[in-house]
Enzyme design. Sequence first.
Site, PDB file in Angstrom:
ATOM      1  N   TYR A   1      89.080 -58.235  20.011  1.00  0.00           N
ATOM      2  CA  TYR A   1      87.926 -59.245  20.201  1.00  0.00           C
ATOM      3  C   TYR A   1      88.423 -59.953  21.455  1.00  0.00           C
ATOM      4  O   TYR A   1      89.568 -60.606  21.491  1.00  0.00           O
ATOM      5  CB  TYR A   1      88.108 -60.002  18.806  1.00  0.00           C
ATOM      6  CG  TYR A   1      88.130 -59.319  17.722  1.00  0.00           C
ATOM      7  CD1 TYR A   1      86.935 -58.502  17.032  1.00  0.00           C
ATOM      8  CD2 TYR A   1      89.107 -59.580  16.671  1.00  0.00           C
ATOM      9  CE1 TYR A   1      87.124 -57.744  16.213  1.00  0.00           C
ATOM     10  CE2 TYR A   1      89.208 -59.165  15.591  1.00  0.00           C
ATOM     11  CZ  TYR A   1      88.265 -58.170  15.120  1.00  0.00           C
ATOM     12  OH  TYR A   1      88.628 -57.424  14.169  1.00  0.00           O
ATOM     13  N   ARG A   2      87.678 -60.157  22.378  1.00  0.00           N
ATOM     14  CA  ARG A   2      87.913 -60.961  23.531  1.00  0.00           C
ATOM     15  C   ARG A   2      88.195 -62.417  23.369  1.00  0.00           C
ATOM     16  O   ARG A   2      87.994 -62.939  22.096  1.00  0.00           O
ATOM     17  CB  ARG A   2      86.723 -60.997  24.532  1.00  0.00           C
ATOM     18  CG  ARG A   2      85.607 -61.643  23.931  1.00  0.00           C
ATOM     19  CD  ARG A   2      84.421 -61.629  25.192  1.00  0.00           C
ATOM     20  NE  ARG A   2      83.571 -62.752  24.747  1.00  0.00           N
ATOM     21  CZ  ARG A   2      82.171 -62.374  24.743  1.00  0.00           C
ATOM     22  NH1 ARG A   2      81.671 -61.061  24.844  1.00  0.00           N
ATOM     23  NH2 ARG A   2      81.300 -63.378  24.353  1.00  0.00           N
TER      24      ARG A   2
ATOM     25  N   GLU B   1      94.882 -50.503  11.136  1.00  0.00           N
ATOM     26  CA  GLU B   1      94.906 -49.643  12.322  1.00  0.00           C
ATOM     27  C   GLU B   1      96.277 -49.139  12.650  1.00  0.00           C
ATOM     28  O   GLU B   1      96.522 -48.360  13.570  1.00  0.00           O
ATOM     29  CB  GLU B   1      94.506 -50.755  13.393  1.00  0.00           C
ATOM     30  CG  GLU B   1      92.657 -50.718  13.588  1.00  0.00           C
ATOM     31  CD  GLU B   1      92.150 -51.770  12.643  1.00  0.00           C
ATOM     32  OE1 GLU B   1      93.089 -52.243  11.766  1.00  0.00           O
ATOM     33  OE2 GLU B   1      91.147 -51.819  12.346  1.00  0.00           O
TER      34      GLU B   1
ATOM     35  N   ASP C   1      78.967 -58.711  29.610  1.00  0.00           N
ATOM     36  CA  ASP C   1      79.488 -57.893  28.593  1.00  0.00           C
ATOM     37  C   ASP C   1      78.911 -56.280  28.931  1.00  0.00           C
ATOM     38  O   ASP C   1      78.230 -56.043  29.713  1.00  0.00           O
ATOM     39  CB  ASP C   1      78.580 -58.188  27.302  1.00  0.00           C
ATOM     40  CG  ASP C   1      79.656 -58.455  26.179  1.00  0.00           C
ATOM     41  OD1 ASP C   1      80.195 -57.283  26.071  1.00  0.00           O
ATOM     42  OD2 ASP C   1      79.709 -59.469  25.528  1.00  0.00           O
TER      43      ASP C   1
END
Length: 512
Positions: free
Chosen positions: A175-176, A263, A312
Amino acid sequence: MAYSDLRDWISALERADELKRIRAEVDPILEITEITDRVSKSGQGGPALLFENVKGYRGCQVLINQFGSERRMKLALGVESLDEIAARIHQFLDAKSPEGLLDKIKMLPMLADMAKFFPKTVSSGPCKEVIRRDDFDLLHMPVLQCWPQDAGRFITLPCVITRDPKTGKRNVGMYRMQVYDARTAGMHWQRQKVAAEHYRDAMRAASSGGASAAVDVMARSGGGAVEAAGERPRGKLEVAVAIGTEPALTFAAVIPAPPDVEEFMIAGFLRQKPVELVKCETVDLEVPATAEIILEGYVNLDELRSEGPFGDHTGFYSLEDLYPVFHVTCVTHREKPIYATTIVGKPPMEDAWMGKAIERIFLPLMRVTLPEIVDVNLPVEAVFHNLMIVSIRKSYPGHARKVMNGIWAMGQAMFTKCVVVVDEDCDVQDVREVVLRVANNIDPERDIQFTLGPVDSLDHSSRLPNFGSKMGIDATRKWPTEGFTRPWPDQIRMDEATKRRVDAMWKKLGIE
Ligand SMILES: Cc1cc2nc3c(=O)[nH]c(=O)nc-3n(C[C@H](O)[C@H](O)[C@H](O)COP(=O)(O)O)c2cc1C
Ligand SMILES: [Mn+2]
Protein backbone atom coordinates in the site's frame (compact mmCIF):
# COMPACT_ATOMS: atom_id res chain seq x y z
CA MET A 1 17.53 -20.73 -6.59
CA ALA A 2 16.09 -18.28 -4.07
CA TYR A 3 17.62 -14.80 -3.92
CA SER A 4 18.92 -14.09 -0.45
CA ASP A 5 18.18 -10.37 -0.65
CA LEU A 6 17.71 -7.41 -2.98
CA ARG A 7 21.45 -7.21 -3.70
CA ASP A 8 21.61 -10.84 -4.73
CA TRP A 9 18.65 -10.17 -7.04
CA ILE A 10 20.35 -7.08 -8.49
CA SER A 11 23.46 -9.17 -9.25
CA ALA A 12 21.27 -11.75 -10.98
CA LEU A 13 19.63 -9.02 -13.06
CA GLU A 14 23.05 -7.73 -14.01
CA ARG A 15 24.29 -11.20 -14.99
CA ALA A 16 21.20 -11.66 -17.15
CA ASP A 17 21.86 -8.28 -18.81
CA GLU A 18 18.55 -7.03 -17.43
CA LEU A 19 19.87 -4.02 -15.48
CA LYS A 20 21.17 -0.62 -16.50
CA ARG A 21 23.19 1.47 -14.05
CA ILE A 22 22.61 5.17 -14.49
CA ARG A 23 25.50 7.33 -13.35
CA ALA A 24 24.20 10.71 -14.51
CA GLU A 25 22.60 12.86 -11.83
CA VAL A 26 18.79 12.69 -11.84
CA ASP A 27 16.17 14.27 -9.61
CA PRO A 28 13.81 12.03 -7.62
CA ILE A 29 11.24 14.74 -8.22
CA LEU A 30 9.56 13.86 -11.56
CA GLU A 31 12.75 13.08 -13.51
CA ILE A 32 13.06 9.43 -12.46
CA THR A 33 9.43 8.94 -13.49
CA GLU A 34 9.89 10.45 -16.93
CA ILE A 35 12.98 8.32 -17.56
CA THR A 36 11.39 5.12 -16.28
CA ASP A 37 8.14 5.73 -18.14
CA ARG A 38 10.01 6.01 -21.43
CA VAL A 39 11.91 2.81 -20.64
CA SER A 40 8.72 0.93 -19.64
CA LYS A 41 7.03 1.88 -22.87
CA SER A 42 9.97 0.82 -25.02
CA GLY A 43 9.98 -2.70 -26.45
CA GLN A 44 9.20 -5.40 -23.93
CA GLY A 45 9.31 -3.20 -20.83
CA GLY A 46 12.97 -2.17 -21.08
CA PRO A 47 15.63 -3.02 -18.48
CA ALA A 48 15.56 -2.57 -14.70
CA LEU A 49 17.22 0.71 -13.73
CA LEU A 50 19.62 1.40 -10.89
CA PHE A 51 20.06 5.13 -10.36
CA GLU A 52 23.43 5.68 -8.69
CA ASN A 53 23.49 9.45 -8.55
CA VAL A 54 20.22 10.80 -7.19
CA LYS A 55 20.09 14.56 -6.75
CA GLY A 56 20.34 15.46 -3.07
CA TYR A 57 21.10 11.86 -2.08
CA ARG A 58 24.81 11.32 -2.54
CA GLY A 59 25.71 7.63 -2.22
CA CYS A 60 22.06 6.46 -2.35
CA GLN A 61 20.88 4.06 -5.03
CA VAL A 62 17.34 3.76 -6.39
CA LEU A 63 16.15 0.52 -8.00
CA ILE A 64 13.13 0.71 -10.29
CA ASN A 65 11.44 -1.46 -12.96
CA GLN A 66 12.84 -4.66 -11.37
CA PHE A 67 9.69 -6.62 -12.41
CA GLY A 68 9.09 -4.72 -15.61
CA SER A 69 9.23 -7.45 -18.27
CA GLU A 70 8.02 -11.01 -18.66
CA ARG A 71 11.61 -12.25 -18.61
CA ARG A 72 12.40 -10.45 -15.33
CA MET A 73 9.16 -11.61 -13.76
CA LYS A 74 10.18 -15.21 -14.51
CA LEU A 75 13.72 -14.54 -13.32
CA ALA A 76 12.33 -13.07 -10.09
CA LEU A 77 10.35 -16.22 -9.42
CA GLY A 78 13.08 -18.56 -10.67
CA VAL A 79 10.97 -20.22 -13.39
CA GLU A 80 11.17 -20.78 -17.13
CA SER A 81 7.45 -20.24 -17.50
CA LEU A 82 4.85 -18.75 -15.17
CA ASP A 83 2.72 -21.83 -15.77
CA GLU A 84 5.30 -23.78 -13.73
CA ILE A 85 4.05 -22.01 -10.63
CA ALA A 86 0.46 -22.71 -11.58
CA ALA A 87 1.43 -26.37 -12.01
CA ARG A 88 3.04 -26.45 -8.55
CA ILE A 89 -0.07 -24.96 -7.01
CA HIS A 90 -2.18 -27.44 -8.91
CA GLN A 91 -0.11 -30.31 -7.53
CA PHE A 92 -1.01 -29.27 -3.98
CA LEU A 93 -4.65 -28.66 -4.78
CA ASP A 94 -4.85 -31.98 -6.55
CA ALA A 95 -3.31 -34.06 -3.75
CA LYS A 96 -5.41 -37.10 -2.92
CA SER A 97 -5.18 -38.88 0.43
CA PRO A 98 -2.49 -41.51 0.07
CA GLU A 99 -3.57 -45.13 -0.21
CA GLY A 100 -0.80 -47.45 0.90
CA LEU A 101 2.90 -46.92 1.50
CA LEU A 102 3.88 -46.18 -2.09
CA ASP A 103 1.44 -43.26 -2.29
CA LYS A 104 2.80 -41.96 1.00
CA ILE A 105 6.38 -42.15 -0.22
CA LYS A 106 5.36 -40.32 -3.37
CA MET A 107 3.97 -37.52 -1.22
CA LEU A 108 7.17 -37.00 0.78
CA PRO A 109 8.79 -34.50 -1.58
CA MET A 110 5.60 -32.46 -1.48
CA LEU A 111 5.55 -32.46 2.31
CA ALA A 112 9.23 -31.50 2.38
CA ASP A 113 8.36 -28.69 -0.01
CA MET A 114 5.67 -27.50 2.36
CA ALA A 115 8.14 -27.21 5.22
CA LYS A 116 9.90 -24.51 3.20
CA PHE A 117 6.82 -22.31 3.20
CA PHE A 118 7.00 -21.42 6.87
CA PRO A 119 9.03 -18.36 7.78
CA LYS A 120 11.94 -18.80 10.16
CA THR A 121 12.66 -16.35 12.95
CA VAL A 122 16.35 -15.51 13.24
CA SER A 123 18.08 -13.47 15.95
CA SER A 124 19.43 -10.75 13.71
CA GLY A 125 20.02 -9.81 10.11
CA PRO A 126 21.33 -7.20 7.71
CA CYS A 127 18.29 -4.95 8.21
CA LYS A 128 19.67 -4.24 11.71
CA GLU A 129 23.06 -2.97 10.55
CA VAL A 130 21.97 0.55 11.44
CA ILE A 131 19.34 1.13 14.13
CA ARG A 132 17.96 4.67 14.32
CA ARG A 133 15.77 5.30 17.33
CA ASP A 134 15.92 9.09 17.16
CA ASP A 135 17.94 10.34 14.23
CA PHE A 136 15.63 9.33 11.42
CA ASP A 137 13.72 11.16 8.73
CA LEU A 138 11.58 9.57 6.01
CA LEU A 139 13.18 11.92 3.52
CA HIS A 140 16.59 10.41 4.24
CA MET A 141 15.30 8.01 1.58
CA PRO A 142 15.16 9.28 -2.03
CA VAL A 143 11.35 9.07 -2.13
CA LEU A 144 9.96 10.01 -5.54
CA GLN A 145 7.45 12.58 -6.50
CA CYS A 146 6.08 10.68 -9.48
CA TRP A 147 3.73 12.99 -11.40
CA PRO A 148 3.14 16.75 -11.58
CA GLN A 149 -0.23 16.78 -9.75
CA ASP A 150 0.79 14.31 -7.01
CA ALA A 151 0.11 15.62 -3.53
CA GLY A 152 3.73 15.04 -2.59
CA ARG A 153 6.34 12.30 -2.44
CA PHE A 154 5.13 8.71 -2.21
CA ILE A 155 6.80 5.49 -1.08
CA THR A 156 5.49 3.22 -3.83
CA LEU A 157 6.91 -0.26 -3.20
CA PRO A 158 6.51 -0.84 0.55
CA CYS A 159 5.67 -4.21 2.08
CA VAL A 160 3.29 -3.17 4.86
CA ILE A 161 3.13 -5.66 7.73
CA THR A 162 0.27 -5.80 10.23
CA ARG A 163 -1.05 -8.40 12.63
CA ASP A 164 -4.66 -9.56 12.81
CA PRO A 165 -5.75 -8.59 16.34
CA LYS A 166 -8.10 -11.61 16.44
CA THR A 167 -5.92 -14.43 15.12
CA GLY A 168 -2.38 -13.08 15.47
CA LYS A 169 -1.75 -13.89 11.80
CA ARG A 170 0.37 -11.44 9.87
CA ASN A 171 -0.40 -9.78 6.58
CA VAL A 172 1.98 -8.23 4.09
CA GLY A 173 0.29 -5.87 1.64
CA MET A 174 1.66 -3.32 -0.75
CA TYR A 175 0.00 0.00 0.00
CA ARG A 176 1.55 3.29 -1.09
CA MET A 177 2.57 5.84 1.54
CA GLN A 178 2.49 9.61 1.06
CA VAL A 179 5.30 11.20 3.05
CA TYR A 180 3.80 14.06 5.11
CA ASP A 181 6.94 14.98 7.05
CA ALA A 182 10.04 13.45 8.66
CA ARG A 183 8.05 11.03 10.80
CA THR A 184 4.56 10.58 9.37
CA ALA A 185 3.12 9.21 6.16
CA GLY A 186 -0.30 8.35 4.75
CA MET A 187 -1.28 4.68 4.91
CA HIS A 188 -3.25 4.04 1.76
CA TRP A 189 -4.77 0.64 2.50
CA GLN A 190 -8.05 0.65 0.64
CA ARG A 191 -11.01 -0.40 2.73
CA GLN A 192 -11.44 -3.83 1.16
CA LYS A 193 -7.81 -4.81 1.73
CA VAL A 194 -6.59 -7.03 4.54
CA ALA A 195 -4.69 -4.41 6.59
CA ALA A 196 -7.82 -2.22 6.57
CA GLU A 197 -9.70 -5.13 8.14
CA HIS A 198 -6.97 -5.47 10.78
CA TYR A 199 -7.44 -1.78 11.47
CA ARG A 200 -11.22 -2.17 11.79
CA ASP A 201 -10.71 -5.17 14.06
CA ALA A 202 -8.53 -3.04 16.29
CA MET A 203 -11.35 -0.45 16.29
CA ARG A 204 -13.93 -3.07 17.16
CA ALA A 205 -11.77 -4.25 20.05
CA ALA A 206 -11.10 -0.71 21.31
CA SER A 207 -14.60 0.69 20.92
CA SER A 208 -16.19 1.48 24.27
CA GLY A 209 -19.63 1.27 22.69
CA GLY A 210 -18.81 -2.28 21.63
CA ALA A 211 -18.29 -3.53 18.13
CA SER A 212 -21.54 -1.97 16.91
CA ALA A 213 -20.31 1.57 17.64
CA ALA A 214 -17.20 0.88 15.59
CA VAL A 215 -19.31 -0.52 12.77
CA ASP A 216 -21.44 2.59 12.93
CA VAL A 217 -18.40 4.81 12.34
CA MET A 218 -17.38 2.63 9.40
CA ALA A 219 -20.86 2.72 7.90
CA ARG A 220 -20.71 6.49 7.79
CA SER A 221 -17.20 6.62 6.39
CA GLY A 222 -18.20 6.28 2.77
CA GLY A 223 -14.83 7.29 1.48
CA GLY A 224 -14.63 10.77 0.09
CA ALA A 225 -17.33 11.73 2.59
CA VAL A 226 -16.15 13.89 5.45
CA GLU A 227 -15.70 11.72 8.44
CA ALA A 228 -15.28 12.69 12.06
CA ALA A 229 -12.12 10.93 13.13
CA GLY A 230 -12.76 12.05 16.71
CA GLU A 231 -15.74 9.70 16.95
CA ARG A 232 -13.46 6.75 16.52
CA PRO A 233 -12.19 4.80 19.50
CA ARG A 234 -8.73 5.62 20.84
CA GLY A 235 -5.93 3.15 20.48
CA LYS A 236 -3.50 2.15 17.79
CA LEU A 237 -2.49 -0.61 15.43
CA GLU A 238 1.20 -1.42 15.10
CA VAL A 239 2.62 -1.44 11.59
CA ALA A 240 6.04 -2.26 10.14
CA VAL A 241 7.12 -1.51 6.59
CA ALA A 242 9.88 -3.30 4.67
CA ILE A 243 11.41 -1.59 1.64
CA GLY A 244 13.85 -3.36 -0.67
CA THR A 245 12.99 -7.00 -0.05
CA GLU A 246 14.00 -9.96 -2.19
CA PRO A 247 11.65 -10.23 -5.19
CA ALA A 248 9.48 -13.17 -4.08
CA LEU A 249 8.32 -11.30 -0.98
CA THR A 250 7.81 -8.02 -2.81
CA PHE A 251 5.66 -9.86 -5.33
CA ALA A 252 3.82 -11.78 -2.59
CA ALA A 253 2.76 -8.43 -1.07
CA VAL A 254 0.90 -7.64 -4.30
CA ILE A 255 -0.78 -11.03 -4.75
CA PRO A 256 -4.51 -11.00 -3.91
CA ALA A 257 -4.16 -13.92 -1.52
CA PRO A 258 -7.00 -15.13 0.72
CA PRO A 259 -6.99 -12.90 3.82
CA ASP A 260 -5.82 -15.60 6.21
CA VAL A 261 -2.85 -16.79 4.17
CA GLU A 262 0.34 -15.09 5.35
CA GLU A 263 2.32 -13.61 2.46
CA PHE A 264 5.51 -14.78 4.21
CA MET A 265 4.31 -18.31 3.40
CA ILE A 266 3.48 -17.41 -0.18
CA ALA A 267 6.99 -16.00 -0.59
CA GLY A 268 8.38 -19.22 0.95
CA PHE A 269 6.36 -21.23 -1.55
CA LEU A 270 7.50 -19.11 -4.50
CA ARG A 271 11.21 -19.10 -3.60
CA GLN A 272 11.10 -22.64 -2.16
CA LYS A 273 13.05 -21.47 0.83
CA PRO A 274 11.79 -20.00 4.12
CA VAL A 275 11.68 -16.24 4.54
CA GLU A 276 13.88 -15.19 7.47
CA LEU A 277 12.30 -12.82 9.95
CA VAL A 278 13.66 -10.72 12.82
CA LYS A 279 11.81 -9.00 15.63
CA CYS A 280 11.25 -5.26 15.45
CA GLU A 281 12.85 -2.91 17.99
CA THR A 282 9.78 -0.91 19.01
CA VAL A 283 6.71 -2.88 17.90
CA ASP A 284 5.53 -6.46 18.32
CA LEU A 285 6.01 -7.48 14.70
CA GLU A 286 8.54 -9.45 12.68
CA VAL A 287 10.14 -8.17 9.50
CA PRO A 288 12.23 -9.71 6.71
CA ALA A 289 15.80 -9.93 8.03
CA THR A 290 17.49 -9.05 4.76
CA ALA A 291 15.35 -6.03 3.83
CA GLU A 292 17.22 -2.85 2.91
CA ILE A 293 15.06 -0.58 5.07
CA ILE A 294 12.53 -1.16 7.86
CA LEU A 295 10.14 1.47 9.19
CA GLU A 296 8.55 0.64 12.52
CA GLY A 297 5.53 2.48 13.85
CA TYR A 298 1.78 2.61 14.32
CA VAL A 299 -1.45 4.17 13.10
CA ASN A 300 -3.86 5.81 15.54
CA LEU A 301 -7.41 4.52 15.34
CA ASP A 302 -8.85 8.01 15.70
CA GLU A 303 -6.67 9.82 13.19
CA LEU A 304 -7.34 10.26 9.49
CA ARG A 305 -5.75 12.65 7.08
CA SER A 306 -6.19 13.62 3.47
CA GLU A 307 -4.13 11.42 1.14
CA GLY A 308 -3.59 11.99 -2.60
CA PRO A 309 -4.08 12.91 -5.33
CA PHE A 310 -1.63 10.46 -6.85
CA GLY A 311 -0.98 9.59 -10.50
CA ASP A 312 -2.27 6.03 -10.43
CA HIS A 313 -2.04 2.84 -12.44
CA THR A 314 -5.37 3.58 -14.11
CA GLY A 315 -3.66 6.32 -16.10
CA PHE A 316 -5.58 8.94 -14.13
CA TYR A 317 -4.93 10.61 -10.81
CA SER A 318 -6.66 8.86 -7.93
CA LEU A 319 -8.57 11.44 -5.94
CA GLU A 320 -7.87 12.77 -2.50
CA ASP A 321 -9.49 10.78 0.33
CA LEU A 322 -9.10 10.20 4.06
CA TYR A 323 -6.69 7.49 5.22
CA PRO A 324 -4.91 6.57 8.46
CA VAL A 325 -1.58 8.17 9.34
CA PHE A 326 1.54 6.09 9.91
CA HIS A 327 3.81 7.37 12.71
CA VAL A 328 7.39 6.15 12.62
CA THR A 329 8.94 5.05 15.92
CA CYS A 330 12.22 3.60 14.66
CA VAL A 331 14.06 3.03 11.39
CA THR A 332 16.53 0.21 10.85
CA HIS A 333 18.48 -0.33 7.66
CA ARG A 334 21.46 -1.86 5.97
CA GLU A 335 24.63 0.13 5.46
CA LYS A 336 24.08 2.29 2.36
CA PRO A 337 20.55 1.01 1.80
CA ILE A 338 19.23 0.62 -1.72
CA TYR A 339 15.84 2.26 -2.09
CA ALA A 340 13.45 0.10 -4.16
CA THR A 341 10.52 1.81 -5.80
CA THR A 342 8.20 1.79 -8.78
CA ILE A 343 6.02 4.22 -10.67
CA VAL A 344 2.50 3.68 -11.87
CA GLY A 345 0.70 5.59 -14.59
CA LYS A 346 -0.75 5.01 -18.00
CA PRO A 347 -0.18 1.32 -18.85
CA PRO A 348 1.94 -0.53 -19.69
CA MET A 349 4.25 0.00 -16.74
CA GLU A 350 6.11 -2.24 -14.32
CA ASP A 351 2.94 -3.36 -12.54
CA ALA A 352 1.49 -4.67 -15.83
CA TRP A 353 3.99 -7.54 -15.69
CA MET A 354 3.19 -8.30 -12.06
CA GLY A 355 -0.50 -8.34 -12.97
CA LYS A 356 0.07 -10.73 -15.85
CA ALA A 357 2.02 -13.06 -13.54
CA ILE A 358 -0.87 -12.98 -11.08
CA GLU A 359 -3.30 -13.80 -13.90
CA ARG A 360 -1.30 -16.97 -14.72
CA ILE A 361 -0.66 -18.03 -11.13
CA PHE A 362 -4.28 -17.52 -10.08
CA LEU A 363 -5.85 -19.54 -12.87
CA PRO A 364 -5.63 -22.86 -10.96
CA LEU A 365 -6.94 -21.17 -7.84
CA MET A 366 -9.90 -19.69 -9.71
CA ARG A 367 -10.62 -23.13 -11.06
CA VAL A 368 -11.01 -24.51 -7.54
CA THR A 369 -14.26 -22.57 -7.26
CA LEU A 370 -15.05 -22.30 -10.96
CA PRO A 371 -13.71 -25.48 -12.61
CA GLU A 372 -15.48 -24.61 -15.87
CA ILE A 373 -13.01 -21.78 -16.52
CA VAL A 374 -10.67 -22.63 -19.40
CA ASP A 375 -8.57 -19.46 -19.56
CA VAL A 376 -8.55 -15.86 -18.35
CA ASN A 377 -7.21 -12.63 -19.83
CA LEU A 378 -6.94 -9.37 -17.92
CA PRO A 379 -5.90 -6.92 -20.65
CA VAL A 380 -3.22 -4.54 -19.41
CA GLU A 381 -5.01 -1.51 -20.88
CA ALA A 382 -8.01 -2.22 -18.66
CA VAL A 383 -5.71 -2.05 -15.60
CA PHE A 384 -6.83 -5.42 -14.24
CA HIS A 385 -9.99 -4.49 -12.42
CA ASN A 386 -11.81 -2.96 -15.39
CA LEU A 387 -12.02 -5.98 -17.67
CA MET A 388 -11.74 -9.74 -17.31
CA ILE A 389 -12.25 -12.01 -20.30
CA VAL A 390 -12.94 -15.66 -19.42
CA SER A 391 -13.60 -18.68 -21.54
CA ILE A 392 -15.74 -21.45 -20.10
CA ARG A 393 -16.81 -24.96 -20.84
CA LYS A 394 -20.53 -24.18 -20.98
CA SER A 395 -22.65 -27.03 -19.64
CA TYR A 396 -26.03 -25.68 -18.59
CA PRO A 397 -28.39 -22.78 -19.19
CA GLY A 398 -27.29 -19.56 -17.49
CA HIS A 399 -23.79 -20.92 -17.00
CA ALA A 400 -22.05 -17.70 -18.10
CA ARG A 401 -23.96 -15.74 -15.45
CA LYS A 402 -23.02 -18.22 -12.77
CA VAL A 403 -19.37 -17.62 -13.68
CA MET A 404 -19.81 -13.83 -13.55
CA ASN A 405 -21.31 -14.06 -10.09
CA GLY A 406 -18.53 -16.41 -9.01
CA ILE A 407 -15.90 -13.91 -10.16
CA TRP A 408 -17.60 -11.01 -8.40
CA ALA A 409 -17.63 -13.11 -5.23
CA MET A 410 -13.94 -14.04 -5.37
CA GLY A 411 -11.57 -11.86 -3.33
CA GLN A 412 -10.28 -8.82 -5.16
CA ALA A 413 -11.94 -10.03 -8.38
CA MET A 414 -15.01 -8.39 -6.81
CA PHE A 415 -13.71 -5.15 -8.33
CA THR A 416 -14.02 -6.42 -11.92
CA LYS A 417 -16.06 -3.75 -13.66
CA CYS A 418 -16.70 -5.81 -16.77
CA VAL A 419 -16.62 -9.60 -17.06
CA VAL A 420 -16.80 -11.00 -20.58
CA VAL A 421 -17.64 -14.69 -20.90
CA VAL A 422 -16.94 -16.59 -24.11
CA ASP A 423 -17.13 -20.27 -25.11
CA GLU A 424 -14.09 -22.51 -24.70
CA ASP A 425 -13.23 -22.47 -28.40
CA CYS A 426 -12.44 -18.74 -28.24
CA ASP A 427 -8.84 -17.91 -27.36
CA VAL A 428 -9.18 -15.16 -24.74
CA GLN A 429 -5.56 -14.09 -25.26
CA ASP A 430 -6.51 -13.10 -28.82
CA VAL A 431 -8.39 -9.87 -28.15
CA ARG A 432 -9.34 -9.49 -31.84
CA GLU A 433 -11.07 -12.85 -31.78
CA VAL A 434 -12.81 -11.86 -28.54
CA VAL A 435 -14.09 -8.62 -30.07
CA LEU A 436 -15.40 -10.52 -33.08
CA ARG A 437 -17.20 -13.03 -30.89
CA VAL A 438 -18.64 -10.54 -28.47
CA ALA A 439 -19.84 -8.10 -31.09
CA ASN A 440 -21.45 -10.88 -33.14
CA ASN A 441 -22.85 -13.03 -30.38
CA ILE A 442 -24.69 -10.65 -28.14
CA ASP A 443 -28.19 -9.31 -28.16
CA PRO A 444 -27.23 -6.54 -25.77
CA GLU A 445 -30.44 -6.17 -23.83
CA ARG A 446 -30.61 -9.89 -23.26
CA ASP A 447 -26.93 -10.67 -22.73
CA ILE A 448 -25.69 -7.85 -20.53
CA GLN A 449 -26.06 -8.41 -16.83
CA PHE A 450 -25.74 -5.43 -14.50
CA THR A 451 -25.07 -5.74 -10.82
CA LEU A 452 -24.23 -3.41 -7.96
CA GLY A 453 -21.50 -3.82 -5.40
CA PRO A 454 -18.11 -2.75 -4.14
CA VAL A 455 -15.85 -1.17 -6.76
CA ASP A 456 -12.16 -0.30 -6.67
CA SER A 457 -11.32 2.80 -4.62
CA LEU A 458 -9.42 4.05 -7.67
CA ASP A 459 -12.58 4.13 -9.83
CA HIS A 460 -13.33 7.77 -10.51
CA SER A 461 -16.52 7.14 -12.48
CA SER A 462 -18.65 5.20 -10.00
CA ARG A 463 -21.66 7.02 -8.52
CA LEU A 464 -20.08 6.86 -5.08
CA PRO A 465 -16.53 6.19 -3.96
CA ASN A 466 -16.11 2.42 -3.49
CA PHE A 467 -19.70 1.57 -4.55
CA GLY A 468 -21.09 1.26 -8.01
CA SER A 469 -22.26 -0.97 -10.82
CA LYS A 470 -20.57 -3.77 -12.70
CA MET A 471 -21.40 -5.46 -15.94
CA GLY A 472 -21.16 -8.96 -17.30
CA ILE A 473 -21.41 -9.79 -21.00
CA ASP A 474 -22.56 -13.28 -21.89
CA ALA A 475 -20.99 -13.76 -25.31
CA THR A 476 -21.39 -17.53 -25.32
CA ARG A 477 -23.49 -19.22 -27.94
CA LYS A 478 -27.12 -19.10 -26.80
CA TRP A 479 -29.03 -22.33 -26.30
CA PRO A 480 -32.69 -23.25 -26.87
CA THR A 481 -32.85 -24.00 -23.15
CA GLU A 482 -31.98 -20.35 -22.62
CA GLY A 483 -34.90 -19.32 -24.76
CA PHE A 484 -32.96 -18.94 -28.00
CA THR A 485 -34.83 -20.95 -30.61
CA ARG A 486 -33.41 -19.53 -33.81
CA PRO A 487 -30.69 -21.57 -35.52
CA TRP A 488 -27.15 -20.57 -34.48
CA PRO A 489 -24.78 -20.40 -37.45
CA ASP A 490 -21.40 -22.10 -37.57
CA GLN A 491 -18.27 -20.01 -37.83
CA ILE A 492 -16.76 -19.94 -41.29
CA ARG A 493 -13.88 -22.39 -41.72
CA MET A 494 -12.44 -23.92 -44.91
CA ASP A 495 -12.50 -27.70 -45.12
CA GLU A 496 -9.20 -29.57 -44.68
CA ALA A 497 -9.15 -31.20 -48.14
CA THR A 498 -9.36 -27.84 -49.92
CA LYS A 499 -6.67 -26.42 -47.64
CA ARG A 500 -4.33 -29.28 -48.49
CA ARG A 501 -4.93 -28.82 -52.22
CA VAL A 502 -4.19 -25.12 -51.99
CA ASP A 503 -1.09 -25.81 -49.87
CA ALA A 504 0.18 -28.06 -52.63
CA MET A 505 -0.36 -25.48 -55.37
CA TRP A 506 0.69 -22.44 -53.30
CA LYS A 507 4.20 -21.98 -54.65
CA LYS A 508 3.02 -22.35 -58.23
CA LEU A 509 0.54 -19.53 -57.79
CA GLY A 510 3.44 -17.07 -57.59
CA ILE A 511 1.73 -14.88 -55.02
CA GLU A 512 4.66 -14.87 -52.54
C1 LIG B 1 2.92 -0.77 -7.06
C2 LIG B 1 1.65 -1.12 -6.37
C3 LIG B 1 1.04 -0.20 -5.53
C4 LIG B 1 -0.14 -0.50 -4.87
N1 LIG B 1 -0.71 0.43 -4.06
C5 LIG B 1 -1.82 0.13 -3.37
C6 LIG B 1 -2.37 1.06 -2.46
O1 LIG B 1 -1.88 2.18 -2.30
N2 LIG B 1 -3.48 0.70 -1.76
C7 LIG B 1 -4.05 -0.52 -1.90
O2 LIG B 1 -5.02 -0.81 -1.20
N3 LIG B 1 -3.55 -1.44 -2.76
C8 LIG B 1 -2.45 -1.13 -3.50
N4 LIG B 1 -1.93 -2.05 -4.37
C9 LIG B 1 -2.61 -3.34 -4.56
C10 LIG B 1 -2.36 -4.26 -3.39
O3 LIG B 1 -0.99 -4.42 -3.17
C11 LIG B 1 -3.01 -5.62 -3.61
O4 LIG B 1 -4.41 -5.42 -3.69
C12 LIG B 1 -2.68 -6.64 -2.54
O5 LIG B 1 -3.26 -7.89 -2.87
C13 LIG B 1 -3.16 -6.23 -1.18
O6 LIG B 1 -2.79 -7.20 -0.22
P1 LIG B 1 -3.83 -7.73 0.86
O7 LIG B 1 -4.78 -8.65 0.10
O8 LIG B 1 -2.99 -8.46 1.83
O9 LIG B 1 -4.54 -6.57 1.42
C14 LIG B 1 -0.74 -1.76 -5.05
C15 LIG B 1 -0.13 -2.69 -5.89
C16 LIG B 1 1.05 -2.38 -6.55
C17 LIG B 1 1.68 -3.39 -7.45
MN1 LIG C 1 -2.95 -10.53 2.34
